[in-house]
Design a protein around this motif. Structure first.
Motif, PDB file in Angstrom:
ATOM      1  N   ASN A   1      49.223 122.032  60.695  1.00 54.78           N
ATOM      2  CA  ASN A   1      49.016 121.021  59.652  1.00 54.78           C
ATOM      3  C   ASN A   1      49.217 121.587  58.254  1.00 54.78           C
ATOM      4  O   ASN A   1      49.668 120.890  57.345  1.00 54.78           O
ATOM      5  N   LEU A   2      48.895 122.867  58.056  1.00 58.34           N
ATOM      6  CA  LEU A   2      49.070 123.491  56.738  1.00 58.34           C
ATOM      7  C   LEU A   2      50.556 123.612  56.387  1.00 58.34           C
ATOM      8  O   LEU A   2      50.962 123.333  55.250  1.00 58.34           O
ATOM      9  N   LYS A   3      51.378 124.002  57.349  1.00 58.65           N
ATOM     10  CA  LYS A   3      52.815 124.107  57.107  1.00 58.65           C
ATOM     11  C   LYS A   3      53.427 122.728  56.852  1.00 58.65           C
ATOM     12  O   LYS A   3      54.364 122.594  56.059  1.00 58.65           O
ATOM     13  N   ALA A   4      52.882 121.707  57.519  1.00 61.19           N
ATOM     14  CA  ALA A   4      53.392 120.348  57.302  1.00 61.19           C
ATOM     15  C   ALA A   4      53.136 119.891  55.866  1.00 61.19           C
ATOM     16  O   ALA A   4      53.998 119.270  55.236  1.00 61.19           O
ATOM     17  N   ARG A   5      51.958 120.205  55.336  1.00 61.70           N
ATOM     18  CA  ARG A   5      51.646 119.848  53.950  1.00 61.70           C
ATOM     19  C   ARG A   5      52.551 120.583  52.979  1.00 61.70           C
ATOM     20  O   ARG A   5      53.015 120.009  51.984  1.00 61.70           O
ATOM     21  N   MET A   6      52.825 121.852  53.251  1.00 62.79           N
ATOM     22  CA  MET A   6      53.643 122.649  52.346  1.00 62.79           C
ATOM     23  C   MET A   6      55.118 122.261  52.396  1.00 62.79           C
ATOM     24  O   MET A   6      55.847 122.445  51.416  1.00 62.79           O
ATOM     25  N   ALA A   7      55.559 121.703  53.518  1.00 60.90           N
ATOM     26  CA  ALA A   7      56.981 121.384  53.674  1.00 60.90           C
ATOM     27  C   ALA A   7      57.345 120.019  53.123  1.00 60.90           C
ATOM     28  O   ALA A   7      58.520 119.744  52.868  1.00 60.90           O
ATOM     29  N   THR A   8      56.360 119.142  52.913  1.00 63.33           N
ATOM     30  CA  THR A   8      56.651 117.752  52.552  1.00 63.33           C
ATOM     31  C   THR A   8      57.351 117.637  51.206  1.00 63.33           C
ATOM     32  O   THR A   8      58.385 116.962  51.077  1.00 63.33           O
TER      33      THR A   8
ATOM     34  N   PHE B   1      61.229 107.099  46.950  1.00 66.38           N
ATOM     35  CA  PHE B   1      59.849 107.561  47.090  1.00 66.38           C
ATOM     36  C   PHE B   1      59.203 107.034  48.371  1.00 66.38           C
ATOM     37  O   PHE B   1      58.169 107.541  48.789  1.00 66.38           O
ATOM     38  N   CYS B   2      59.818 106.016  48.988  1.00 64.56           N
ATOM     39  CA  CYS B   2      59.275 105.473  50.232  1.00 64.56           C
ATOM     40  C   CYS B   2      59.504 106.410  51.412  1.00 64.56           C
ATOM     41  O   CYS B   2      58.913 106.220  52.474  1.00 64.56           O
ATOM     42  N   LEU B   3      60.366 107.415  51.246  1.00 71.49           N
ATOM     43  CA  LEU B   3      60.627 108.339  52.341  1.00 71.49           C
ATOM     44  C   LEU B   3      59.543 109.395  52.492  1.00 71.49           C
ATOM     45  O   LEU B   3      59.527 110.121  53.485  1.00 71.49           O
ATOM     46  N   VAL B   4      58.623 109.498  51.526  1.00 70.74           N
ATOM     47  CA  VAL B   4      57.517 110.457  51.664  1.00 70.74           C
ATOM     48  C   VAL B   4      56.641 110.113  52.859  1.00 70.74           C
ATOM     49  O   VAL B   4      56.360 110.978  53.707  1.00 70.74           O
ATOM     50  N   PRO B   5      56.143 108.848  53.001  1.00 71.27           N
ATOM     51  CA  PRO B   5      55.378 108.540  54.220  1.00 71.27           C
ATOM     52  C   PRO B   5      56.209 108.646  55.482  1.00 71.27           C
ATOM     53  O   PRO B   5      55.662 108.915  56.563  1.00 71.27           O
ATOM     54  N   LEU B   6      57.528 108.470  55.378  1.00 70.73           N
ATOM     55  CA  LEU B   6      58.389 108.635  56.539  1.00 70.73           C
ATOM     56  C   LEU B   6      58.395 110.096  56.994  1.00 70.73           C
ATOM     57  O   LEU B   6      58.319 110.391  58.186  1.00 70.73           O
ATOM     58  N   ILE B   7      58.458 111.012  56.037  1.00 66.97           N
ATOM     59  CA  ILE B   7      58.441 112.446  56.363  1.00 66.97           C
ATOM     60  C   ILE B   7      57.116 112.840  56.997  1.00 66.97           C
ATOM     61  O   ILE B   7      57.064 113.506  58.040  1.00 66.97           O
ATOM     62  N   THR B   8      56.004 112.432  56.359  1.00 67.21           N
ATOM     63  CA  THR B   8      54.691 112.825  56.875  1.00 67.21           C
ATOM     64  C   THR B   8      54.394 112.181  58.224  1.00 67.21           C
ATOM     65  O   THR B   8      53.705 112.786  59.060  1.00 67.21           O
ATOM     66  N   SER B   9      54.913 110.985  58.459  1.00 64.25           N
ATOM     67  CA  SER B   9      54.664 110.313  59.748  1.00 64.25           C
ATOM     68  C   SER B   9      55.391 111.016  60.884  1.00 64.25           C
ATOM     69  O   SER B   9      54.854 111.145  61.992  1.00 64.25           O
ATOM     70  N   THR B  10      56.620 111.464  60.628  1.00 64.99           N
ATOM     71  CA  THR B  10      57.380 112.119  61.692  1.00 64.99           C
ATOM     72  C   THR B  10      56.804 113.490  62.052  1.00 64.99           C
ATOM     73  O   THR B  10      57.167 114.041  63.100  1.00 64.99           O
ATOM     74  N   MET B  11      55.933 114.033  61.218  1.00 66.56           N
ATOM     75  CA  MET B  11      55.315 115.328  61.513  1.00 66.56           C
ATOM     76  C   MET B  11      53.986 115.185  62.253  1.00 66.56           C
ATOM     77  O   MET B  11      53.315 116.190  62.510  1.00 66.56           O
TER      78      MET B  11
END
Length: 316
Positions: free
Chosen positions: A79-86, A178-188
């Motif tokens: 989860n930490l790497k997911a936050r840093m990669a977003t 900017f709508c692709l941010v939740p798309l990125i976090t959802s796919t992770m």
């Protein structure tokens, strides 16, 4: 306030970087703060170089982006790497979208300049605040949760984020970047059920943030050009949302934390501009685009969850 006073071309990055530093970095050393933001700046510079080299071949730019997305998804196993990669992933999508837009392609040098200035300004302000208001207790270490990565997870990332980027690049829907941010976090998210829950929470925080921005814009009634009014209301709103983040229910607290980003992005983009525009049309458009994207995510997660459940039933 600084981003409003400097009239930056892309002033929202100071807000994005400030939220990242306020929630993940508690050091008072300016280099430690800037180092936390350097991956995003480096990603932007690499994206600019690739877009300039293949300026006449958007398909190659899109393919290079997909290869990088797959590489990042393969490496994100916690989860930490997911936050840093977003944020670096979003920066790349942002640069690709604006570089391939006929209306904004000439603004790329100004965007890169504003990104670099945002990193420096955020580092200076955060270091100053952490010096005059030092944290008296040790900041809690993040709880690291392992996230196994499968081929299906990588394919899901490529399909959702890749096709989302391709759609925006082809149709030049710059307002939806900017709508692709939740798309990125959802796919992770590690499971489809968590993906559905994540999209529901994003609907509450992101669309709710747009609704709050609309209310604030009406309250301002065009008076946000007055710096003292803007400073007072901005400080009051940010303090209130941060106070809500200390909710005893951890899940509610996370929604309020995400609502801070959901509110401040349209607030800075459409209300904090120099002038007295209400920005209601732009905020309504952002809310609608977010709703469409989040419904697509929820539908995809629901379908994948149903398909997985059906396959499990037929397994001997």
């Amino acid at each position: 306030m600084i981003s409003k006073m400097l009239h930056l071309t892309v002033s929202v990055y100071i807000v994005l970087f400030s939220i990242v530093i306020a929630t993940t970095c508690y050091s008072s050393h300016i280099w430690e703060i800037i180092k936390r933001l350097l991956p995003s700046l480096f990603a932007a510079l690499v994206a600019v170089v690739i877009n300039q080299i293949f300026v006449s071949h958007p398909f190659i730019i899109w393919t290079c982006s997909l290869l990088y997305f797959d590489h990042v998804r393969r490496k994100v196993d916690s989860n930490l790497k997911a936050r840093m990669a977003t944020l670096p992933l979003f920066i790349i999508i942002f640069i690709n979208t604006f570089s391939n837009s006929t209306a904004y392609s000439l603004s790329i040098p100004d965007i890169v300049r504003d990104l670099a200035l945002s990193v420096i300004i955020t580092g200076l302000v955060a270091s100053f605040i952490n010096h005059i208001m030092p944290i008296k207790q040790n900041a809690p270490l993040p709880h690291i949760i392992s996230i196994p990565v499968t081929g299906a997870d990588r394919l899901k990332m490529l399909l959702l984020v890749g096709f989302g980027l391709g759609f925006i690049m082809i149709n030049e829907v710059v307002s939806a970047v900017f709508c692709l941010v939740p798309l990125i976090t959802s796919t992770m998210q590690p499971t489809h059920d968590l993906m559905k829950t994540h999209s529901r929470h994003k609907m509450l925080s992101q669309i709710g943030g747009c609704c709050l921005a609309i209310i604030v814009s009406i309250i301002f009634s065009g008076t946000e050009i007055n710096m003292f009014t803007y400073l007072f209301i901005s400080s009051l709103l940010v303090f209130t949302i941060l106070w809500w983040c200390n909710h005893p229910d951890k899940e509610e607290g996370l929604i309020h934390s995400d609502a801070l980003m959901g509110f401040l992005i349209p607030y800075q983009l459409y209300i904090g501009q120099y002038g007295n525009s209400f920005g209601l049309n732009s905020i309504f458009l952002r809310a609608f685009e977010l709703l469409v994207v989040l419904l697509i995510i929820y539908t995809a997660a629901y379908w994948l969850d149903s398909l997985t459940t059906k396959n499990d039933k037929f397994d001997p």
